[in-house]
Design a protein around this motif. Structure first.
Motif, short mmCIF file in Angstrom:
data_model
loop_
_atom_site.label_atom_id
_atom_site.label_comp_id
_atom_site.label_asym_id
_atom_site.label_seq_id
_atom_site.Cartn_x
_atom_site.Cartn_y
_atom_site.Cartn_z
N THR A 1 47.95 32.90 -7.59
CA THR A 1 46.61 32.86 -7.01
C THR A 1 46.69 33.42 -5.60
O THR A 1 47.51 32.98 -4.79
CB THR A 1 46.06 31.42 -6.97
N VAL A 2 45.84 34.41 -5.31
CA VAL A 2 45.88 35.13 -4.04
C VAL A 2 44.58 34.91 -3.29
O VAL A 2 43.49 35.19 -3.81
CB VAL A 2 46.10 36.64 -4.27
N LEU A 3 44.67 34.41 -2.08
CA LEU A 3 43.51 34.24 -1.20
C LEU A 3 43.51 35.35 -0.15
O LEU A 3 44.54 35.62 0.47
CB LEU A 3 43.57 32.89 -0.48
N VAL A 4 42.35 35.99 0.05
CA VAL A 4 42.18 36.97 1.12
C VAL A 4 41.13 36.40 2.08
O VAL A 4 39.99 36.15 1.69
CB VAL A 4 41.73 38.34 0.59
N LYS A 5 41.52 36.20 3.34
CA LYS A 5 40.64 35.50 4.28
C LYS A 5 40.79 36.08 5.69
O LYS A 5 41.91 36.23 6.20
CB LYS A 5 40.99 34.00 4.29
N SER A 6 39.67 36.41 6.32
CA SER A 6 39.68 36.88 7.71
C SER A 6 38.26 36.89 8.23
O SER A 6 37.29 36.73 7.47
CB SER A 6 40.26 38.29 7.79
N SER A 7 38.13 37.13 9.51
CA SER A 7 36.81 37.39 10.07
C SER A 7 36.32 38.75 9.60
O SER A 7 37.12 39.63 9.23
CB SER A 7 36.84 37.35 11.60
N ASN A 8 35.03 38.93 9.64
CA ASN A 8 34.41 40.17 9.18
C ASN A 8 35.00 41.38 9.89
O ASN A 8 35.26 42.43 9.29
CB ASN A 8 32.90 40.09 9.40
N ALA A 9 35.24 41.23 11.19
CA ALA A 9 35.72 42.35 12.00
C ALA A 9 37.07 42.86 11.53
O ALA A 9 37.41 44.03 11.76
CB ALA A 9 35.80 41.93 13.47
N ALA A 10 37.86 42.02 10.88
CA ALA A 10 39.18 42.44 10.41
C ALA A 10 39.10 43.32 9.17
O ALA A 10 40.07 43.99 8.82
CB ALA A 10 40.04 41.21 10.12
N GLY A 11 37.98 43.31 8.48
CA GLY A 11 37.74 44.24 7.37
C GLY A 11 38.50 43.95 6.10
O GLY A 11 38.62 44.83 5.24
N LEU A 12 39.01 42.73 5.91
CA LEU A 12 39.81 42.46 4.72
C LEU A 12 38.97 42.20 3.47
O LEU A 12 39.53 42.12 2.37
CB LEU A 12 40.73 41.26 4.97
N ARG A 13 37.65 42.09 3.62
CA ARG A 13 36.82 41.87 2.42
C ARG A 13 36.98 43.03 1.43
O ARG A 13 36.97 42.83 0.21
CB ARG A 13 35.36 41.66 2.80
N LEU A 14 37.14 44.24 1.95
CA LEU A 14 37.33 45.39 1.07
C LEU A 14 38.72 45.38 0.44
O LEU A 14 38.91 45.86 -0.68
CB LEU A 14 37.09 46.68 1.84
#
Length: 475
Positions: free
Chosen positions: A452-465
């Motif tokens: 299970t992999v979680l991707v988490k950051s503030s919007n400015a870090a751009g990790l949502r993509l």
């Protein structure tokens, strides 16, 4: 937007109407969508030429006119054959127009307004309320995270004469900003979810954050309702600052609307909800199978339930609506992947210390026996002087939760990586990379079936993509 004449818009915004070169008159009616984005303009819409930090909306007014704008609201006249209203400040004018529209709809309709604020959970709570209320009347709610001095008015300007519920998400990065939005829409029900360190650097400290968030309820009258988090001392202290009737939500016995017997799993959370029932204040109880991932979202569900109950929605209808919601919003605890039983949790729309902690705890909770957890973490921005200590705290938490692998992305989060190494004396369990591309390659090369992999950051870090990319790769 409701029907308004050009003269009425000019009056509401305090502007001067210019009709040179047009066939319009002061009595010409406009009723289209209101926007500050020329790309969204269609025939009959209204364009506000907002000056931004890096650009000026007046540059895009010709494009708006070509696309059929019925009205331009500008700060100086433009050589365009479109009705224009010239105002001193287009953002102030946008808020003034929204204030007038809310007033008019209230005056001849059944409109009820719910305001939602807090350091975390605003968008989720707003979306849950929309899901609940739209079955009981025409509902307008903020799109995406439209919660500032521009997004708030644009949402309010979506009202029609038939709208019964407006759910207004209200955010801020300084004292006075929520008060401005409250003055515009004046909630009948005001919700404060949590006060944490999100944007604390911009506010200038936690006490200033408390002051700003309390603006949601300080202006409420005795016949209105303040819905407050009983489990957050900073929020519960706001009961002393409001004349409104207070309804408490939370996990403890103090709460009027509370959750017990929580069971967290990879497809959501089950809990028992207890609410006041009738004038005698007896209790009604229901079991909820809540499909939004993460125990922390239960608090958002409780807040939405408390507001809906105050607006007359039966508990059974509330539970039914909650159980039909499976995703709070894109990039918020969004489940993706699936190949080889690999799960990607994309929660990288934004991050604060509270939401980062909650996401890591959820990651640890939902892991199946014998499988691994991987946390891909980026910077938590806008923390100011608290940034270093809070990144340290997250690094410590990841170790103590037994997260199998950390992938820390970007210099802004590097301290988290160093702290995790120092705490755990790990041999490769925490890796640091500079870019999202490097993080993608590292995860793809190291992930195992069942992870299970979680991707988490503030919007400015751009990790949502990055989260989207991993979700698609392992689909």
């Amino acid at each position: 937007m409701i029907d308004l004449t050009l003269a009425e818009v000019a009056s509401a915004t305090g502007g001067t109407l210019h009709l040179d070169g047009t066939d319009a008159s002061p009595q010409t009616v406009v009723s289209g969508t209101v926007t500050t984005d020329s790309r969204e303009i269609g025939h009959g819409d209204v364009f506000f030429a907002k000056r931004g930090e890096f650009d000026d909306g007046h540059r895009f007014a010709p494009s708006a006119a070509e696309q059929g704008a019925a009205l331009l609201v500008v700060e100086h006249p433009l050589d365009l054959a479109v009705p224009q209203i010239v105002v001193a400040d287009t953002v102030d004018a946008l808020g003034a127009l929204a204030t007038e529209v809310v007033r008019r709809v209230r005056s001849h309709g059944r409109l009820k307004v719910v305001g939602v604020t807090g350091s975390n959970g605003k968008t989720t709570t707003k979306n849950l309320l929309r899901a609940i209320l739209q079955g009981h009347g025409a509902t307008v709610a903020s799109r995406k995270s439209f919660n500032n001095e521009v997004g708030g008015p644009i949402t309010a300007l979506e009202l029609t004469d038939d709208t019964e519920f407006l759910v207004a998400e209200m955010g801020a990065s300084a004292v006075g900003e929520i008060a401005r939005l409250v003055k515009m829409a004046h909630p009948d029900v005001g919700i404060v979810l949590k006060v944490g360190l999100a944007h604390a650097g911009e506010f200038g400290g936690i006490e200033q954050t408390v002051l700003a968030k309390s603006e949601m309820v300080t202006g409420l009258a005795a016949h209105e309702v303040a819905i407050l988090n009983a489990d957050d001392p900073r929020v519960s202290s706001m009961a002393e600052r409001t004349a409104a009737r207070v309804v408490w939500f939370g996990l403890g016995e103090r709460a009027d609307v509370r959750a017990t017997d929580l069971v967290v799993h990879a497809r959501g959370t089950e809990f028992t909800i207890t609410v006041p029932d009738g004038p005698a204040r007896t209790s009604a109880v229901a079991r909820v199978h809540f499909g939004v991932l993460g125990e922390h979202h239960v608090m958002n569900a409780l807040a939405a339930t408390a507001a809906a109950l105050e607006l007359g929605v039966p508990l059974a209808d509330i539970v039914d609506a909650l159980e039909r919601v499976t995703l709070a919003e894109r990039w918020r605890m969004q489940l993706m992947g699936g190949r080889d039983d690999i799960t990607i949790i994309n929660d990288a729309y934004n991050a604060s210390p509270d939401s980062m902690s909650a996401a890591l705890k959820t990651l640890a909770q939902v892991r199946a026996p014998g499988t691994r957890t991987i946390a891909v973490l980026g910077e938590m921005s806008e923390l100011g002087e608290f940034s270093g200590d809070e990144h340290d705290r997250i690094g410590l938490l990841a170790v103590r939760l037994g997260i199998s692998q950390l992938v820390v992305v970007g210099q802004g989060a590097r301290r988290l990586h160093i702290t995790a190494i120092n705490e755990g004396s790990w041999a490769g369990e925490s890796a640091f990379v500079e870019t999202a591309d490097e993080a993608f390659d590292l995860v793809v090369s190291s992930v195992r079936p069942g992870d299970t992999v979680l991707v988490k950051s503030s919007n400015a870090a751009g990790l949502r993509l990055l989260g989207d990319r991993l979700g698609e790769w392992f689909a």
